[in-house]
Design an enzyme around this catalytic site. Structure first.
Site, PDB file in Angstrom:
ATOM      1  N   GLY A   5       0.542  -1.289  -0.107  1.00 37.62           N
ATOM      2  CA  GLY A   5      -0.032  -0.053  -0.177  1.00 37.62           C
ATOM      3  C   GLY A   5       0.903   1.182  -0.012  1.00 37.62           C
ATOM      4  O   GLY A   5       0.306   2.328  -0.611  1.00 37.62           O
TER       5      GLY A   5
ATOM      6  N   GLU B  76       4.141   4.424   5.785  1.00 38.48           N
ATOM      7  CA  GLU B  76       2.760   3.840   5.823  1.00 38.48           C
ATOM      8  C   GLU B  76       1.751   4.454   4.925  1.00 38.48           C
ATOM      9  O   GLU B  76       1.708   5.835   4.758  1.00 38.48           O
ATOM     10  CB  GLU B  76       2.312   3.746   7.069  1.00 38.48           C
ATOM     11  CG  GLU B  76       2.816   2.635   7.934  1.00 38.48           C
ATOM     12  CD  GLU B  76       2.190   1.089   7.607  1.00 38.48           C
ATOM     13  OE1 GLU B  76       1.420   1.041   6.672  1.00 38.48           O
ATOM     14  OE2 GLU B  76       1.850   0.408   8.588  1.00 38.48           O
ATOM     15  N   ASP B  77       0.981   3.720   4.286  1.00 38.99           N
ATOM     16  CA  ASP B  77      -0.398   4.124   3.706  1.00 38.99           C
ATOM     17  C   ASP B  77      -1.001   4.837   4.707  1.00 38.99           C
ATOM     18  O   ASP B  77      -1.705   5.972   4.297  1.00 38.99           O
ATOM     19  CB  ASP B  77      -0.865   3.201   2.768  1.00 38.99           C
ATOM     20  CG  ASP B  77      -1.124   1.836   3.351  1.00 38.99           C
ATOM     21  OD1 ASP B  77      -0.955   1.722   4.751  1.00 38.99           O
ATOM     22  OD2 ASP B  77      -1.708   0.904   2.549  1.00 38.99           O
TER      23      ASP B  77
ATOM     24  N   ASP C  14      -4.763   2.734  10.867  1.00 41.71           N
ATOM     25  CA  ASP C  14      -5.848   2.426  11.336  1.00 41.71           C
ATOM     26  C   ASP C  14      -6.370   2.202  12.756  1.00 41.71           C
ATOM     27  O   ASP C  14      -6.239   2.953  13.587  1.00 41.71           O
ATOM     28  CB  ASP C  14      -6.578   1.323  10.445  1.00 41.71           C
ATOM     29  CG  ASP C  14      -8.154   0.864  10.639  1.00 41.71           C
ATOM     30  OD1 ASP C  14      -8.776   1.758  11.154  1.00 41.71           O
ATOM     31  OD2 ASP C  14      -8.410  -0.211  10.075  1.00 41.71           O
TER      32      ASP C  14
ATOM     33  N   GLY D  89      -3.816   0.733  14.579  1.00 43.07           N
ATOM     34  CA  GLY D  89      -2.449   1.303  15.031  1.00 43.07           C
ATOM     35  C   GLY D  89      -1.608  -0.152  15.272  1.00 43.07           C
ATOM     36  O   GLY D  89      -0.618  -0.124  15.655  1.00 43.07           O
TER      37      GLY D  89
ATOM     38  N   LEU E  61       1.302  -0.965  13.070  1.00 47.56           N
ATOM     39  CA  LEU E  61       2.558  -0.109  13.477  1.00 47.56           C
ATOM     40  C   LEU E  61       3.069  -0.191  14.629  1.00 47.56           C
ATOM     41  O   LEU E  61       4.490  -0.070  15.056  1.00 47.56           O
ATOM     42  CB  LEU E  61       2.113   1.463  13.321  1.00 47.56           C
ATOM     43  CG  LEU E  61       3.172   2.608  13.192  1.00 47.56           C
ATOM     44  CD1 LEU E  61       4.172   2.455  12.386  1.00 47.56           C
ATOM     45  CD2 LEU E  61       2.404   3.827  13.176  1.00 47.56           C
TER      46      LEU E  61
ATOM     47  N   LYS F 111      -6.542   7.440  10.574  1.00 47.14           N
ATOM     48  CA  LYS F 111      -8.030   6.982  10.772  1.00 47.14           C
ATOM     49  C   LYS F 111      -8.061   7.196  12.323  1.00 47.14           C
ATOM     50  O   LYS F 111      -8.110   6.078  12.973  1.00 47.14           O
ATOM     51  CB  LYS F 111      -8.457   5.914  10.451  1.00 47.14           C
ATOM     52  CG  LYS F 111      -8.862   5.570   8.841  1.00 47.14           C
ATOM     53  CD  LYS F 111      -9.531   4.212   8.622  1.00 47.14           C
ATOM     54  CE  LYS F 111      -9.901   4.186   7.221  1.00 47.14           C
ATOM     55  NZ  LYS F 111     -10.516   2.515   6.789  1.00 47.14           N
TER      56      LYS F 111
ATOM     57  N   ASP G  21      -6.096  -0.709  -1.555  1.00 46.26           N
ATOM     58  CA  ASP G  21      -6.964  -1.642  -2.380  1.00 46.26           C
ATOM     59  C   ASP G  21      -8.325  -2.241  -1.897  1.00 46.26           C
ATOM     60  O   ASP G  21      -8.546  -1.906  -0.602  1.00 46.26           O
ATOM     61  CB  ASP G  21      -6.126  -2.855  -2.406  1.00 46.26           C
ATOM     62  CG  ASP G  21      -6.044  -3.750  -1.393  1.00 46.26           C
ATOM     63  OD1 ASP G  21      -5.594  -3.277  -0.294  1.00 46.26           O
ATOM     64  OD2 ASP G  21      -6.552  -5.047  -1.526  1.00 46.26           O
TER      65      ASP G  21
HETATM   66  P1  IMP Z   1      -3.890  -1.225  11.261  1.00 46.05           P
HETATM   67  O1  IMP Z   1      -2.858  -2.007  11.969  1.00 46.05           O
HETATM   68  O2  IMP Z   1      -5.402  -1.589  11.828  1.00 46.05           O
HETATM   69  O3  IMP Z   1      -3.271   0.352  11.911  1.00 46.05           O
HETATM   70  O4  IMP Z   1      -3.888  -1.532   9.816  1.00 46.05           O
HETATM   71  C1  IMP Z   1      -3.139  -0.545   9.059  1.00 46.05           C
HETATM   72  C2  IMP Z   1      -3.421  -1.472   7.635  1.00 46.05           C
HETATM   73  O5  IMP Z   1      -4.762  -1.982   7.166  1.00 46.05           O
HETATM   74  C3  IMP Z   1      -2.913  -0.470   6.514  1.00 46.05           C
HETATM   75  O6  IMP Z   1      -1.621  -0.719   6.294  1.00 46.05           O
HETATM   76  C4  IMP Z   1      -3.863  -1.036   5.423  1.00 46.05           C
HETATM   77  O7  IMP Z   1      -3.184  -2.070   4.599  1.00 46.05           O
HETATM   78  C5  IMP Z   1      -5.121  -1.328   6.179  1.00 46.05           C
HETATM   79  N1  IMP Z   1      -6.075  -0.533   6.004  1.00 46.05           N
HETATM   80  C6  IMP Z   1      -6.624   0.108   6.890  1.00 46.05           C
HETATM   81  N2  IMP Z   1      -7.795   0.942   6.570  1.00 46.05           N
HETATM   82  C7  IMP Z   1      -7.921   1.026   5.370  1.00 46.05           C
HETATM   83  C8  IMP Z   1      -8.661   1.389   4.111  1.00 46.05           C
HETATM   84  O8  IMP Z   1      -9.554   2.232   4.298  1.00 46.05           O
HETATM   85  N3  IMP Z   1      -8.631   1.076   2.796  1.00 46.05           N
HETATM   86  C9  IMP Z   1      -7.499  -0.135   2.364  1.00 46.05           C
HETATM   87  N4  IMP Z   1      -6.679  -0.676   3.595  1.00 46.05           N
HETATM   88  C10 IMP Z   1      -6.908   0.020   4.812  1.00 46.05           C
END
Ligand code: IMP
Length: 192
Positions: free
Chosen positions: A46, A97-98, A101, A103, A106, A129, A157
Protein backbone atom coordinates in the site's frame (compact mmCIF):
# COMPACT_ATOMS: atom_id res chain seq x y z
CA UNK A 1 -24.50 6.91 -16.78
CA UNK A 2 -23.41 4.20 -14.36
CA UNK A 3 -25.74 5.30 -11.53
CA UNK A 4 -24.82 2.34 -9.32
CA UNK A 5 -21.11 3.06 -9.65
CA UNK A 6 -21.67 6.75 -9.08
CA UNK A 7 -23.46 5.97 -5.83
CA UNK A 8 -20.87 3.42 -4.77
CA UNK A 9 -17.83 5.70 -4.60
CA UNK A 10 -17.04 9.25 -3.62
CA UNK A 11 -13.76 11.08 -4.06
CA UNK A 12 -12.21 12.05 -0.73
CA UNK A 13 -8.85 13.60 -1.66
CA UNK A 14 -7.95 14.78 -5.18
CA UNK A 15 -4.60 13.92 -6.76
CA UNK A 16 -3.47 17.56 -6.74
CA UNK A 17 -4.16 17.85 -3.03
CA UNK A 18 -2.17 14.70 -2.31
CA UNK A 19 0.72 16.05 -4.35
CA UNK A 20 0.77 19.29 -2.40
CA UNK A 21 0.63 17.55 0.98
CA UNK A 22 3.35 15.03 0.04
CA UNK A 23 5.63 17.95 -0.87
CA UNK A 24 5.01 19.47 2.58
CA UNK A 25 5.77 16.18 4.30
CA UNK A 26 8.95 15.82 2.24
CA UNK A 27 10.09 19.30 3.24
CA UNK A 28 9.41 18.63 6.93
CA UNK A 29 11.31 15.31 6.90
CA UNK A 30 14.22 16.83 4.96
CA UNK A 31 14.44 19.56 7.56
CA UNK A 32 14.23 17.26 10.60
CA UNK A 33 16.77 14.76 9.21
CA UNK A 34 19.23 17.24 7.67
CA UNK A 35 22.05 15.94 9.92
CA UNK A 36 21.21 12.28 9.43
CA UNK A 37 20.93 9.78 6.59
CA UNK A 38 17.63 8.08 7.29
CA UNK A 39 16.41 4.81 5.83
CA UNK A 40 12.89 4.96 4.52
CA UNK A 41 11.27 1.60 5.22
CA UNK A 42 8.10 1.35 3.16
CA UNK A 43 5.43 -1.15 4.08
CA UNK A 44 4.36 -2.99 0.94
CA UNK A 45 2.17 -2.95 -1.02
CA UNK A 46 0.00 0.00 0.00
CA UNK A 47 2.79 2.50 0.67
CA UNK A 48 4.33 2.15 -2.80
CA UNK A 49 2.85 5.22 -4.59
CA UNK A 50 3.34 7.33 -1.46
CA UNK A 51 6.97 6.22 -1.09
CA UNK A 52 7.71 6.96 -4.75
CA UNK A 53 6.34 10.49 -4.50
CA UNK A 54 7.64 11.26 -1.01
CA UNK A 55 11.18 10.02 -1.66
CA UNK A 56 11.45 12.36 -4.65
CA UNK A 57 10.54 15.32 -2.44
CA UNK A 58 13.43 14.68 -0.04
CA UNK A 59 16.53 16.83 -0.34
CA UNK A 60 18.78 14.73 1.93
CA UNK A 61 20.78 11.50 1.52
CA UNK A 62 18.27 8.71 2.00
CA UNK A 63 18.23 4.96 1.59
CA UNK A 64 15.09 3.06 0.65
CA UNK A 65 14.10 -0.37 1.88
CA UNK A 66 10.91 -2.41 2.04
CA UNK A 67 9.10 -4.85 4.18
CA UNK A 68 5.85 -6.69 3.86
CA UNK A 69 3.80 -7.99 6.75
CA UNK A 70 0.51 -9.72 7.26
CA UNK A 71 -1.57 -9.47 10.37
CA UNK A 72 -3.17 -12.52 11.87
CA UNK A 73 -5.18 -13.41 14.96
CA UNK A 74 -6.23 -10.92 17.56
CA UNK A 75 -4.05 -8.29 19.21
CA UNK A 76 -2.02 -7.32 16.18
CA UNK A 77 0.32 -10.30 15.77
CA UNK A 78 2.17 -9.90 12.50
CA UNK A 79 4.05 -12.23 10.22
CA UNK A 80 6.95 -10.86 8.15
CA UNK A 81 6.51 -11.84 4.52
CA UNK A 82 9.42 -9.80 3.16
CA UNK A 83 12.12 -8.43 5.43
CA UNK A 84 14.34 -5.36 5.05
CA UNK A 85 17.66 -5.92 3.32
CA UNK A 86 19.60 -3.25 5.27
CA UNK A 87 21.22 -3.66 8.67
CA UNK A 88 19.33 -1.19 10.86
CA UNK A 89 21.85 -1.03 13.68
CA UNK A 90 22.34 2.60 14.71
CA UNK A 91 20.20 3.87 11.82
CA UNK A 92 17.44 6.45 11.85
CA UNK A 93 14.44 4.70 10.35
CA UNK A 94 11.41 6.41 8.87
CA UNK A 95 8.57 3.94 8.37
CA UNK A 96 6.46 4.87 5.34
CA UNK A 97 2.85 3.71 5.74
CA UNK A 98 -0.24 4.21 3.62
CA UNK A 99 -2.70 4.45 6.50
CA UNK A 100 -2.78 3.95 10.25
CA UNK A 101 -6.07 2.44 11.30
CA UNK A 102 -6.22 0.53 14.63
CA UNK A 103 -2.48 1.19 15.05
CA UNK A 104 -1.82 -2.49 15.84
CA UNK A 105 0.47 -3.19 12.86
CA UNK A 106 2.54 -0.07 13.43
CA UNK A 107 2.93 -0.78 17.14
CA UNK A 108 4.42 -4.21 16.46
CA UNK A 109 6.50 -2.92 13.57
CA UNK A 110 8.03 -0.11 15.61
CA UNK A 111 8.98 -2.52 18.38
CA UNK A 112 10.54 -4.90 15.86
CA UNK A 113 12.64 -2.15 14.22
CA UNK A 114 13.83 -0.86 17.60
CA UNK A 115 14.71 -4.42 18.67
CA UNK A 116 17.01 -4.59 15.65
CA UNK A 117 19.04 -1.72 17.06
CA UNK A 118 17.68 1.23 15.09
CA UNK A 119 18.79 4.49 16.68
CA UNK A 120 15.35 6.00 16.12
CA UNK A 121 12.07 5.03 14.49
CA UNK A 122 9.58 7.60 13.25
CA UNK A 123 6.58 7.09 11.00
CA UNK A 124 5.12 9.00 8.11
CA UNK A 125 1.63 7.89 7.09
CA UNK A 126 -0.34 9.49 4.31
CA UNK A 127 -3.61 8.86 6.13
CA UNK A 128 -4.67 8.64 9.74
CA UNK A 129 -7.97 7.07 10.81
CA UNK A 130 -7.75 8.47 14.34
CA UNK A 131 -11.28 7.46 15.30
CA UNK A 132 -10.54 3.78 14.77
CA UNK A 133 -7.37 3.68 16.85
CA UNK A 134 -7.21 0.80 19.37
CA UNK A 135 -3.66 1.43 20.57
CA UNK A 136 -1.90 4.71 21.05
CA UNK A 137 1.09 4.71 18.71
CA UNK A 138 3.39 7.63 17.85
CA UNK A 139 2.79 9.07 14.39
CA UNK A 140 5.33 11.77 13.71
CA UNK A 141 4.16 12.81 10.25
CA UNK A 142 0.75 12.40 8.69
CA UNK A 143 -0.78 13.65 5.50
CA UNK A 144 -4.51 13.73 6.20
CA UNK A 145 -6.81 12.78 9.02
CA UNK A 146 -9.71 10.80 7.53
CA UNK A 147 -12.98 9.37 8.78
CA UNK A 148 -13.73 5.70 9.21
CA UNK A 149 -14.91 5.01 5.63
CA UNK A 150 -13.09 2.32 3.67
CA UNK A 151 -10.71 4.08 1.26
CA UNK A 152 -9.18 3.05 -2.05
CA UNK A 153 -6.61 4.55 -4.41
CA UNK A 154 -3.07 5.92 -4.10
CA UNK A 155 -1.90 2.52 -2.86
CA UNK A 156 -5.02 1.38 -1.01
CA UNK A 157 -6.91 -1.57 -2.42
CA UNK A 158 -10.33 -3.15 -2.33
CA UNK A 159 -9.96 -6.90 -2.90
CA UNK A 160 -6.61 -6.23 -4.56
CA UNK A 161 -7.87 -3.64 -7.06
CA UNK A 162 -7.63 0.15 -7.44
CA UNK A 163 -4.20 0.75 -5.87
CA UNK A 164 -3.20 2.65 -9.02
CA UNK A 165 -5.91 5.31 -8.79
CA UNK A 166 -4.20 8.71 -8.46
CA UNK A 167 -6.85 10.09 -6.07
CA UNK A 168 -8.37 8.69 -2.88
CA UNK A 169 -11.95 7.46 -2.91
CA UNK A 170 -14.31 6.17 -0.23
CA UNK A 171 -16.23 2.98 -0.94
CA UNK A 172 -19.88 3.63 -0.05
CA UNK A 173 -21.27 0.40 -1.48
CA UNK A 174 -18.87 -2.48 -0.87
CA UNK A 175 -21.37 -4.99 -2.31
CA UNK A 176 -21.32 -3.19 -5.64
CA UNK A 177 -17.50 -2.92 -5.65
CA UNK A 178 -17.24 -6.63 -4.92
CA UNK A 179 -19.96 -7.71 -7.37
CA UNK A 180 -18.85 -5.56 -10.28
CA UNK A 181 -15.12 -4.75 -10.20
CA UNK A 182 -15.13 -4.09 -13.96
CA UNK A 183 -18.03 -1.60 -13.72
CA UNK A 184 -16.35 0.01 -10.72
CA UNK A 185 -13.10 0.33 -12.63
CA UNK A 186 -14.86 1.85 -15.67
CA UNK A 187 -16.34 4.55 -13.48
CA UNK A 188 -13.29 5.18 -11.28
CA UNK A 189 -10.71 5.33 -14.07
CA UNK A 190 -12.94 7.67 -16.10
CA UNK A 191 -13.20 10.06 -13.17
CA UNK A 192 -9.57 10.03 -12.13
P1 IMP B 1 -3.87 -1.21 11.41
O1 IMP B 1 -2.93 -2.23 12.00
O2 IMP B 1 -5.29 -1.50 11.79
O3 IMP B 1 -3.48 0.20 11.75
O4 IMP B 1 -3.84 -1.47 9.87
C1 IMP B 1 -3.28 -0.65 8.93
C2 IMP B 1 -3.42 -1.36 7.60
O5 IMP B 1 -4.80 -1.71 7.33
C3 IMP B 1 -3.02 -0.42 6.47
O6 IMP B 1 -1.63 -0.48 6.22
C4 IMP B 1 -3.88 -0.95 5.32
O7 IMP B 1 -3.20 -2.00 4.68
C5 IMP B 1 -5.12 -1.49 5.98
N1 IMP B 1 -6.23 -0.50 5.91
C6 IMP B 1 -6.77 0.18 6.93
N2 IMP B 1 -7.76 0.99 6.52
C7 IMP B 1 -7.85 0.82 5.18
C8 IMP B 1 -8.69 1.40 4.16
O8 IMP B 1 -9.56 2.25 4.39
N3 IMP B 1 -8.47 0.96 2.89
C9 IMP B 1 -7.53 0.03 2.58
N4 IMP B 1 -6.72 -0.53 3.50
C10 IMP B 1 -6.87 -0.14 4.79
Amino acid sequence: MLPAAEAAFTRVVAAAEIKERVAELGAAISDDYRDSEPILVAVLVGALPFLADLARQLTIATKIDFLSISRFGEGGRIRIILDVADNLLGKDVVVVEDIVDTGLSLTVLRRMLLDRGANSVATVALLDKTKRRLVDVPLEYRGFEVGDEYLIGYGLDFEGNFRNLPALWAVLDADFASRDPAGSARYLYQHR
